[in-house]
Design a protein around this motif. Structure first.
Motif, PDB file in Angstrom:
ATOM      1  N   THR A  54       0.813  -1.219   0.000  1.00 43.87           N
ATOM      2  CA  THR A  54       0.000   0.000   0.000  1.00 43.87           C
ATOM      3  C   THR A  54       0.844   1.264   0.000  1.00 43.87           C
ATOM      4  OG1 THR A  54      -0.347  -0.611   2.297  1.00 43.87           O
ATOM      5  CG2 THR A  54      -2.263  -0.555   0.915  1.00 43.87           C
ATOM      6  N   GLY A  55       2.004   1.212   0.681  1.00 47.65           N
ATOM      7  CA  GLY A  55       2.792   2.443   0.787  1.00 47.65           C
ATOM      8  C   GLY A  55       3.893   2.552  -0.241  1.00 47.65           C
TER       9      GLY A  55
ATOM     10  N   ASN B  45      10.426   1.018   6.961  1.00 49.00           N
ATOM     11  CA  ASN B  45       9.559   0.199   6.100  1.00 49.00           C
ATOM     12  C   ASN B  45       8.158   0.106   6.681  1.00 49.00           C
ATOM     13  OD1 ASN B  45      10.299  -1.564   3.659  1.00 49.00           O
ATOM     14  ND2 ASN B  45      12.198  -1.513   4.815  1.00 49.00           N
ATOM     15  N   LEU B  48       6.320   3.212   6.234  1.00 51.75           N
ATOM     16  CA  LEU B  48       5.840   3.307   4.851  1.00 51.75           C
ATOM     17  C   LEU B  48       4.541   2.517   4.656  1.00 51.75           C
ATOM     18  CD1 LEU B  48       6.879   4.561   2.199  1.00 51.75           C
ATOM     19  CD2 LEU B  48       7.999   2.392   1.720  1.00 51.75           C
ATOM     20  N   ASP B  49       4.496   1.314   5.209  1.00 53.82           N
ATOM     21  CA  ASP B  49       3.257   0.521   5.139  1.00 53.82           C
ATOM     22  C   ASP B  49       2.100   1.295   5.777  1.00 53.82           C
ATOM     23  OD1 ASP B  49       4.432  -1.645   3.915  1.00 53.82           O
ATOM     24  OD2 ASP B  49       4.632  -2.840   5.734  1.00 53.82           O
ATOM     25  N   GLY B  52       0.890   4.197   3.770  1.00 53.56           N
ATOM     26  CA  GLY B  52       0.106   3.724   2.630  1.00 53.56           C
ATOM     27  C   GLY B  52      -1.329   3.442   3.043  1.00 53.56           C
ATOM     28  N   GLN B  53      -1.465   2.792   4.195  1.00 58.13           N
ATOM     29  CA  GLN B  53      -2.811   2.504   4.696  1.00 58.13           C
ATOM     30  C   GLN B  53      -3.540   3.794   5.067  1.00 58.13           C
ATOM     31  OE1 GLN B  53      -2.197  -0.403   7.852  1.00 58.13           O
ATOM     32  NE2 GLN B  53      -0.879  -1.601   6.511  1.00 58.13           N
ATOM     33  N   ARG B  55      -3.122   6.694   3.728  1.00 57.90           N
ATOM     34  CA  ARG B  55      -3.529   7.329   2.464  1.00 57.90           C
ATOM     35  C   ARG B  55      -4.842   6.769   1.966  1.00 57.90           C
ATOM     36  NH1 ARG B  55       0.882   7.820  -2.361  1.00 57.90           N
ATOM     37  NH2 ARG B  55      -0.777   8.960  -3.393  1.00 57.90           N
ATOM     38  N   ASN B  56      -4.947   5.430   1.979  1.00 60.45           N
ATOM     39  CA  ASN B  56      -6.182   4.791   1.516  1.00 60.45           C
ATOM     40  C   ASN B  56      -7.385   5.266   2.310  1.00 60.45           C
ATOM     41  OD1 ASN B  56      -4.969   3.282  -0.474  1.00 60.45           O
ATOM     42  ND2 ASN B  56      -4.647   1.502   0.821  1.00 60.45           N
ATOM     43  N   ALA B 127     -11.739  -3.853   0.869  1.00 56.23           N
ATOM     44  CA  ALA B 127     -10.579  -3.916  -0.036  1.00 56.23           C
ATOM     45  C   ALA B 127      -9.323  -3.389   0.658  1.00 56.23           C
ATOM     46  CB  ALA B 127     -10.861  -3.115  -1.305  1.00 56.23           C
ATOM     47  N   GLY B 130      -8.197  -6.022   3.085  1.00 53.41           N
ATOM     48  CA  GLY B 130      -7.612  -7.188   2.417  1.00 53.41           C
ATOM     49  C   GLY B 130      -6.150  -6.963   2.084  1.00 53.41           C
ATOM     50  N   LYS B 131      -5.836  -5.740   1.755  1.00 57.21           N
ATOM     51  CA  LYS B 131      -4.460  -5.362   1.425  1.00 57.21           C
ATOM     52  C   LYS B 131      -3.647  -5.208   2.711  1.00 57.21           C
ATOM     53  CE  LYS B 131      -1.938  -4.012  -1.937  1.00 57.21           C
ATOM     54  NZ  LYS B 131      -1.319  -5.284  -2.107  1.00 57.21           N
ATOM     55  N   LYS B 134      -2.192  -8.316   5.088  1.00 56.18           N
ATOM     56  CA  LYS B 134      -0.930  -9.007   4.774  1.00 56.18           C
ATOM     57  C   LYS B 134       0.248  -8.276   5.404  1.00 56.18           C
ATOM     58  CE  LYS B 134      -2.511 -10.611   0.249  1.00 56.18           C
ATOM     59  NZ  LYS B 134      -2.098 -10.794  -1.150  1.00 56.18           N
ATOM     60  N   GLU B 135       0.209  -6.950   5.313  1.00 54.96           N
ATOM     61  CA  GLU B 135       1.312  -6.158   5.866  1.00 54.96           C
ATOM     62  C   GLU B 135       1.314  -6.224   7.393  1.00 54.96           C
ATOM     63  OE1 GLU B 135       0.797  -3.225   2.026  1.00 54.96           O
ATOM     64  OE2 GLU B 135       0.373  -2.420   4.001  1.00 54.96           O
ATOM     65  N   THR B 137       0.173  -8.575   9.310  1.00 59.22           N
ATOM     66  CA  THR B 137       0.619  -9.904   9.755  1.00 59.22           C
ATOM     67  C   THR B 137       2.137  -9.926   9.914  1.00 59.22           C
ATOM     68  OG1 THR B 137      -1.219 -10.927   8.586  1.00 59.22           O
ATOM     69  CG2 THR B 137       0.602 -12.375   9.172  1.00 59.22           C
ATOM     70  N   TYR B 138       2.799  -9.391   8.926  1.00 59.44           N
ATOM     71  CA  TYR B 138       4.265  -9.340   8.919  1.00 59.44           C
ATOM     72  C   TYR B 138       4.780  -8.447  10.051  1.00 59.44           C
ATOM     73  CZ  TYR B 138       8.629  -9.874   6.172  1.00 59.44           C
ATOM     74  OH  TYR B 138       9.877 -10.210   5.728  1.00 59.44           O
ATOM     75  N   GLN B 139       4.072  -7.343  10.282  1.00 56.77           N
ATOM     76  CA  GLN B 139       4.489  -6.408  11.328  1.00 56.77           C
ATOM     77  C   GLN B 139       4.327  -7.009  12.717  1.00 56.77           C
ATOM     78  OE1 GLN B 139       1.982  -3.169  10.232  1.00 56.77           O
ATOM     79  NE2 GLN B 139       3.341  -2.503   8.591  1.00 56.77           N
TER      80      GLN B 139
END
Lengths: 165, 254
Positions: A54-55, B45, B48-49, B52-53, B55-56, B127, B130-131, B134-135, B137-139
């Motif tokens: 996303t980012g 990182n 950044l994730d 991004g979220q 922003r959405n 949506a 859903g995106k 995944k991120e 989970t990793y975090q």
């Protein structure tokens, strides 16, 4: 005045093959699975893309590069749409794309059926340089959002791994 | 006057967006200051994730509001009292144990919330989730690993992690409080009931802290007010830095 030959979808797909990932310039947006669809309606071209992460700042660049590539080919009426669902997965990277990643020195992602990396178990990631399976993860995060940092114990070289998502 | 579904959805998107935006900004402050290069990269990182979220959510908030405000307008031109993030995310970074403990508590709440939002009746929220899932989970994997490493590490790392948990615990209550915004949206199947999310949070926190040999602080007084725009003394300084450029040069682009 001669009318221009009718534009085909295939022609546009061929042009978009020139648009590469700005961070990994050997792989195209199609091979990466970011390019989801191309449609044409009343002479206007609609390109649908989806983000990897996303980012990811490369998304804005890819969007601009798609428009630029089509403009350079004289296709002026272009709209790039971004969708989030279905969400991108590394399974969408084509086999040719994975081979290019490896040749570029980035270990390609395993299949999500083998999603051990996300679940806490580390996958076996062969070194893209020498092929050795004696490798170790140095950091779960790497130089871009999509990569982790690994090291090869055989050839002692560090390398990037494309994270499985 | 009763809140309309559109007003509730706008507020809900702001809450999700602001939580991610403010935590992202805090983590970006670690850039160049991480205890080692790999960790510096890991935190940026993650920032950044989260951005991004954010922003959405803020894009969608602007769309739902329908007054032509962009994600940047919402991030950079709102006043402190208009931000609706929880106080947990605006607190200073503290030491590395404090930063990681906050990440862990946030992730342990964020993952089950996003998993539940994947089933939202609102297709855009589903949506985004859903995106994000995944991120996140990793975090969560990374932040949980660090809690275990600190707790089960040296005497000093254990003590620092435990101190951080005690300091932060009083800020976790706000993650689960709900008001009219959630009530209106829950009725429409747009947002989930928070009870199962609290249960998932409790189970994860208990399991990780047990492995880390750390003690879970007792529930007591819980901080609140962030969702109503009443923030801690840290928030003004954060916004001053985050919003400086757009305030000084409105509409600046690069």
């Amino acid at each position: 005045m001669n009318s221009a030959p009718a534009l085909t979808r295939q022609h546009i797909l061929d042009l978009l093959e020139n648009v590469k990932d700005p961070e990994v310039p050997v792989i195209s947006v199609r091979e990466l699975g970011v390019l989801r669809d191309v449609e044409m309606s009343d002479g206007k071209v609609f390109v649908t893309i989806t983000p990897t992460y996303t980012g990811c700042p490369a998304m804005d660049t890819m969007r601009e590069d798609i428009v630029k590539e089509l403009h350079n080919a004289g296709i002026m009426d272009v709209e790039v749409k971004q969708i989030l669902s279905p969400s991108w997965t590394t399974d969408w990277i084509s086999d040719a794309g994975k081979a290019k990643l490896k040749a570029y020195g980035i270990a390609p992602p395993e299949k999500t059926a083998d999603i051990r990396a996300l679940k806490g178990e580390l996958p076996v990631v062969p070194c893209p340089q020498c092929g050795s399976k004696d490798t170790v993860m140095v950091s779960a995060f790497g130089s871009t959002a999509c990569k982790a940092l690994w090291k090869c114990n055989t050839c002692l070289e560090p390398f990037d791994q494309f994270k499985c998502l | 006057m009763k809140m309309t579904q559109q007003e509730a959805l706008f507020q809900y998107c702001l809450r999700r967006g602001d939580d991610n935006l403010i935590l992202s900004h805090r983590l970006s402050e670690w850039c160049g200051h991480g205890p080692q290069l790999e960790e510096d990269i890991a935190l940026t990182n993650r920032a950044l994730d989260l951005i991004g979220q954010a922003r959405n959510y803020l894009q969608y908030a602007g769309e739902v509001e329908g007054k032509g405000r962009s994600e940047d307008d919402l991030a950079y031109m709102r006043k402190e009292r208009d931000f609706v993030n929880v106080k947990l995310v605006e607190l200073h970074n503290g030491d590395y144990a404090y930063t990681m403990a906050r990440n862990f508590l946030y992730d342990a709440w964020h993952l089950p919330l996003q998993q539940a939002l994947m089933k939202s009746a609102d297709t855009q929220l589903a949506a985004i989730a859903g995106k994000a899932v995944k991120e996140v989970t990793y975090q969560l994997k990374t932040s949980a690993d660090w809690m275990i490493r600190f707790g089960d590490g040296t005497e000093e790392s254990h003590q620092r992690a435990q101190t951080a948990l005690h300091a932060l615990w009083t800020y976790t209550g706000e993650l689960f409080t709900t008001d009219e915004v959630e009530a209106v949206l829950q009725k429409a199947g747009i947002v989930p009931d928070m009870a199962p999310i609290k249960a998932a949070f409790d189970a994860k926190v208990d399991a990780v802290l047990a492995e880390a040999t750390l003690k879970r602080p007792a529930d007591g007084f819980m901080m609140s007010g962030g969702r109503q725009g009443k923030h801690s003394e840290h928030m003004g300084f954060l916004l001053a830095e985050m919003q400086y450029l757009q305030r000084a040069y409105p509409g600046a682009t690069w």
